[in-house]
Motif scaffolding. Structure first.
Motif: not given
Length: 299
Positions: A208-211, A237-242
């Motif tokens: 995922m993006l957060f990794d 923001l980051f949840l939507r970007a993910a």
């Protein structure tokens, strides 16, 4: 040349603070993959050069892996490391604190400068290359690898798209990267002989993006743009970007792709012994004659 203070892209003081945090933190497993790939490639390229170098410089190599590779390769008599942070240079016999943009070296003083994953974070890259050419002795070699091309294009797209949907407007969050053709032009402008520029693409997959973002923070590659927003980004923001990242840049198994384009440069300090291009009009055989010979072969 204009004052580089007027054209700053990167907050290099912030870069130093993040590198210091990297030194103080528990190492994240596997996070050095990018640097190791560049060190290995530069080492391979140097091994193809049938030369011995009296004084070599590892410029901004962060961990010392490049310097260790140079010593093990047997092509150098002395390796000097240059880093912005003294803490990166502990236990080094030959080392000095210095900035890539203000090299602490005399003109005509070293035979090889090799820089892994550093020059893409300079504000005055053309000026840095000119300095490198000057401190090399005639017929000295410069090699480097830095991030360029479409590096992190997926992340840039996902963040911009997510931010465009939210109040507050869009702010820069991923650094700009140099195209390989422009990088080759910089070598020529800096006065290097026999300049070569090429690019290698490394695609890395994450759950995922957060990794991906955790790896970037551990590498010291989080947003350090001067024009970055000083407001804390929202979790929304980051949840939507993910979500956008997963929708647009995932493989059938659900894992996401991250692109790292590595631009490799090589150039020599000019010397009379080096091969020179032919003068216009000096060729003894015309192109028409060559083409005629080739057409006769095909009959």
């Amino acid at each position: 040349m204009p004052d580089i203070q007027d054209h700053q892209v990167f907050d290099r003081a912030l870069l130093d603070r993040r590198r210091q945090r990297w030194l103080d933190a528990e190492p994240r497993a596997g996070v050095g993959f990018l640097l190791r790939a560049v060190v290995d490639e530069l080492g391979e390229r140097l091994s193809l050069v049938e030369r011995r170098f009296a004084v070599a410089v590892d410029l901004g190599g962060h961990t010392g892996e490049m310097a260790a590779r140079l010593r093990a390769g047997g092509q150098t008599d002395r390796v000097v490391r240059i880093e912005r942070l003294a803490a990166l240079l502990k236990d080094e016999e030959f080392a000095c604190v210095g900035d890539e943009e203000a090299l602490p070296l005399a003109d005509d003083s070293v035979d090889l400068i090799i820089s892994p994953l550093s020059l893409h974070l300079t504000n005055d890259t053309p000026g840095t290359l000119v300095q490198i050419r000057r401190v090399l002795r005639p017929d000295g070699l410069f090699l480097c690898g830095f991030l360029g091309g479409e590096t992190l294009s997926e992340l840039r797209t996902a963040l911009l798209s997510a931010e465009a949907e939210l109040p507050g407007g869009v702010s820069p969050r991923v650094a700009p990267f140099t195209d390989v053709r422009d990088a080759g032009g910089l070598l020529q402008r800096a006065g290097f002989a026999l300049p070569v520029a090429d690019q290698d693409r490394l695609t890395v997959r994450y759950d995922m993006l957060f990794d991906l973002m955790a790896d970037l923070r551990a590498m010291g590659m989080a947003n350090m743009l001067v024009e970055r927003s000083r407001r804390s980004a929202s979790r929304r923001l980051f949840l939507r970007a993910a979500e956008i990242y997963a929708e647009r840049f995932s493989d059938p198994d659900g894992r996401i792709r991250a692109t790292f384009d590595i631009v490799y440069l090589s150039g020599w300090r000019p010397h009379d012994s080096q091969q020179k291009p032919l003068r216009p009009g000096s060729a003894r055989t015309s192109l028409a004659a060559v083409l005629k010979d080739r057409s006769d072969d095909l009959v």
